[in-house]
Motif scaffolding. Sequence first.
Motif, short mmCIF file in Angstrom:
data_model
loop_
_atom_site.label_atom_id
_atom_site.label_comp_id
_atom_site.label_asym_id
_atom_site.label_seq_id
_atom_site.Cartn_x
_atom_site.Cartn_y
_atom_site.Cartn_z
N UNK A 197 39.85 61.35 76.55
CA UNK A 197 40.54 62.46 76.85
C UNK A 197 39.98 63.80 76.30
N UNK A 198 38.98 63.80 75.51
CA UNK A 198 38.29 64.93 74.86
C UNK A 198 36.90 64.61 74.60
N UNK A 199 36.01 65.35 74.60
CA UNK A 199 34.70 65.25 74.55
C UNK A 199 33.97 66.15 73.14
N UNK A 200 33.38 65.33 72.42
CA UNK A 200 32.71 65.71 71.20
C UNK A 200 31.39 65.54 71.42
N UNK A 201 30.45 66.34 70.86
CA UNK A 201 28.99 66.40 70.91
C UNK A 201 28.55 65.57 69.68
N UNK A 202 27.54 64.56 70.05
CA UNK A 202 27.18 64.00 68.80
C UNK A 202 25.69 63.78 68.53
N UNK A 203 24.84 64.78 69.21
CA UNK A 203 23.43 64.78 69.06
C UNK A 203 22.93 66.05 69.47
N UNK A 204 21.88 66.60 68.62
CA UNK A 204 21.53 66.17 67.40
C UNK A 204 22.51 66.58 66.54
N UNK A 210 25.09 67.61 72.52
CA UNK A 210 25.26 66.63 73.62
C UNK A 210 26.29 65.50 73.43
N UNK A 211 26.79 65.13 74.23
CA UNK A 211 27.94 64.19 73.85
C UNK A 211 27.15 62.71 74.44
N UNK A 212 26.54 61.98 73.69
CA UNK A 212 25.96 60.83 73.98
C UNK A 212 26.36 59.50 73.54
N UNK A 213 27.38 59.59 72.43
CA UNK A 213 27.95 58.54 71.80
C UNK A 213 29.56 58.50 72.12
N UNK A 214 29.98 57.38 72.69
CA UNK A 214 31.31 57.39 73.19
C UNK A 214 31.96 56.08 72.59
N UNK A 215 33.13 55.98 72.51
CA UNK A 215 34.44 54.86 72.48
C UNK A 215 35.13 55.32 73.61
N UNK A 216 35.16 54.28 74.68
CA UNK A 216 35.83 54.22 76.04
C UNK A 216 36.99 53.01 75.65
N UNK A 217 38.03 53.37 75.91
CA UNK A 217 39.05 52.47 75.90
C UNK A 217 39.90 52.48 77.27
N UNK A 218 40.41 51.24 77.41
CA UNK A 218 41.19 50.74 78.61
C UNK A 218 42.62 51.57 78.53
N UNK A 219 43.25 52.16 79.52
CA UNK A 219 44.27 52.86 79.43
C UNK A 219 45.61 52.43 78.79
N UNK A 220 45.71 51.18 78.68
CA UNK A 220 46.78 50.58 78.01
C UNK A 220 46.60 50.62 76.55
#
Length: 255
Positions: A197-204, A210-220
């Motif tokens: 839902x939102x972007x967070x920069x992780x690198x460097x 840059x937002x390179x690292x993510x935790x993606x979840x199913x919509x449920x």
Amino acid sequence: MATHRLRLLSCNIQAGNSTQRYRDYVSRSWSHVLPAGKRDNIAAIAQLCSAFDVVGLQESDAGSLRSGFTNQTHRIAELAGFPYWSHQPNRRVGSFAHSANGLLSRERPAEVLDYALPGRVGGRGVLIAQFDLGGERLTVGIAHLSLGVRSRGVQLDFLADVLADAQHVVLMGDFNCGSDAPEMQRLYKHTRLRPPASFVATFPSWKPMRALDHILCSEDLLADPPRVLPAGRSDHLGIALGISITVADAPQPSA
């Protein structure tokens, strides 16, 4: 019905290296093959991980010269008090370096699988854990994707096939691209995973751009907004969020 909460964390730990500015890649190049200076970083990463329920690690050394022949996933699990851990060794460079994906969990996995990811250069993989939570099956994948767009696209196609039938699903890791990159659309089209839902920069880590690292979840899965945290002195920040999954009520004891 009841709600089961899990605190999730994903970290590219850079094998315990310290990188706090671009010139460290050159001035500290010795740390990519020698173990000195990593013990304190691994302890700091373990301290961070101790506040979470399920942790995915990338670039954890599986036991080579640069880690003092220590399996860093196992060591972090010990220091952080995780009863369950697993790792997926991937790229080996002689006896000098041996990268791995790692899983730490306070829940007992029902099953842990690992797959080599396709790509022009080998040495990438995805570690997949299945958890049974109150009669619901939660699938958690931990991956580290390639730098090249073409290889990354092939890897995302592979992940889409592996995760296509998973209902409650999380995919975390270092994607080496933004969650809105064109190649990521294949994942959203063929699985239940959705962009954050939102972007967070992780690198460097010292000046995140840059937002390179993510935790993606199913919509449920009800997911909190992601937040970033220092992962020792790695060049990536860790990314964390909480999820909620609806499960059946626990049976009441008979009178």
